[in-house]
Design an enzyme around this catalytic site. Structure first.
Site, short mmCIF file in Angstrom:
data_model
loop_
_atom_site.label_atom_id
_atom_site.label_comp_id
_atom_site.label_asym_id
_atom_site.label_seq_id
_atom_site.Cartn_x
_atom_site.Cartn_y
_atom_site.Cartn_z
N GLY A 1 0.85 -1.19 0.00
CA GLY A 1 0.00 0.00 0.00
C GLY A 1 0.88 1.24 0.00
O GLY A 1 2.04 1.18 0.43
N GLN B 1 3.31 10.01 0.90
CA GLN B 1 4.59 9.28 0.91
C GLN B 1 5.43 9.56 -0.34
O GLN B 1 6.63 9.26 -0.36
CB GLN B 1 4.35 7.78 1.03
CG GLN B 1 3.82 7.38 2.39
CD GLN B 1 3.64 5.89 2.48
OE1 GLN B 1 2.64 5.35 2.01
NE2 GLN B 1 4.62 5.20 3.05
N CYS C 1 6.11 0.01 7.23
CA CYS C 1 5.78 1.16 6.40
C CYS C 1 6.98 1.48 5.51
O CYS C 1 8.12 1.49 5.99
CB CYS C 1 5.47 2.34 7.31
SG CYS C 1 5.05 3.84 6.42
N HIS D 1 -4.09 1.82 7.70
CA HIS D 1 -2.72 2.36 7.74
C HIS D 1 -2.56 3.47 6.69
O HIS D 1 -2.03 4.55 6.99
CB HIS D 1 -1.74 1.20 7.47
CG HIS D 1 -0.30 1.59 7.36
ND1 HIS D 1 0.66 1.16 8.25
CD2 HIS D 1 0.35 2.36 6.45
CE1 HIS D 1 1.84 1.67 7.90
NE2 HIS D 1 1.68 2.40 6.80
N GLU D 2 -3.04 3.19 5.47
CA GLU D 2 -2.86 4.18 4.39
C GLU D 2 -3.72 5.42 4.63
O GLU D 2 -3.28 6.55 4.36
CB GLU D 2 -3.16 3.56 3.02
CG GLU D 2 -2.29 2.36 2.64
CD GLU D 2 -0.79 2.58 2.79
OE1 GLU D 2 -0.34 3.73 2.72
OE2 GLU D 2 -0.09 1.57 3.00
N HIS E 1 -2.11 7.84 6.91
CA HIS E 1 -1.10 8.69 6.26
C HIS E 1 -1.71 10.00 5.76
O HIS E 1 -1.05 11.03 5.76
CB HIS E 1 -0.49 7.98 5.05
CG HIS E 1 0.68 7.09 5.37
ND1 HIS E 1 1.85 7.58 5.91
CD2 HIS E 1 0.88 5.76 5.19
CE1 HIS E 1 2.71 6.57 6.05
NE2 HIS E 1 2.15 5.46 5.62
ZN ZN Z 1 2.94 3.56 5.67
#
Ligand code: ZN
Length: 157
Positions: free
Chosen positions: A46, A51, A88, A130-131, A134
């Protein structure tokens, strides 16, 4: 398509809140495709736009057949609780235990501008959560119960 540079922990962009995507144009599709290529190149499952240094609410997730592009994703329902290991691409060399809901319902817009509502559970739900974190400037290391350097993991788990 192009591989973009993955921002690492300590980069202030990872701590900012991403903005909603108002219009899904060619630039957004190009970004999402670059994110998929970047994720695959780094062996990730992912990736979120911040990011790669872009503060827009876009995530990509490796699906069973095709990768998922989720634009403006929202958790509309969650249930249960489960703790599991995660890592991550922005925090290389580490992993940690994070408690997350077990089942979720996610609503998002796909690259064809269709509104999608899906129920996901298990590790797939974890990746979505998790994504999406972000997009709000949250890294799993903020919420992890325990963090390991990857070589220590075997001894400690
Ligand atoms: Zn991550």
């Amino acid at each position: 398509m192009a591989i973009r540079q993955i921002r690492l922990e300590g980069d202030p962009i990872l701590r900012k809140k991403s903005k909603e995507v108002k219009l899904i144009d060619e630039k957004i599709i190009q970004l999402a495709q670059d994110m998929i290529e970047t994720m695959r190149d780094a062996n990730g499952i992912g990736l979120a736009a911040p990011q790669v240094g872009i503060l827009k609410r876009i995530i990509v997730i490796e699906g069973e057949d095709n990768p998922i592009i989720a634009i403006n994703p929202k958790i509309v329902y969650s249930e249960g609780e489960i703790t599991d290991l995660e890592g991550c691409l922005s925090v290389p060399g580490f992993s940690g235990f994070v408690k997350r809901p077990e089942k979720i319902t996610v609503e998002y817009t796909n690259e064809k501008n269709e509104n999608i509502v899906i129920d996901v559970n298990g590790y797939f739900a974890r990746v979505f959560l998790h994504e999406i974190d972000h997009l709000d400037g949250i890294l799993y290391i903020d919420v992890a119960e325990k963090i390991f350097r990857e070589q220590e993991e075997k001894e400690e788990v």
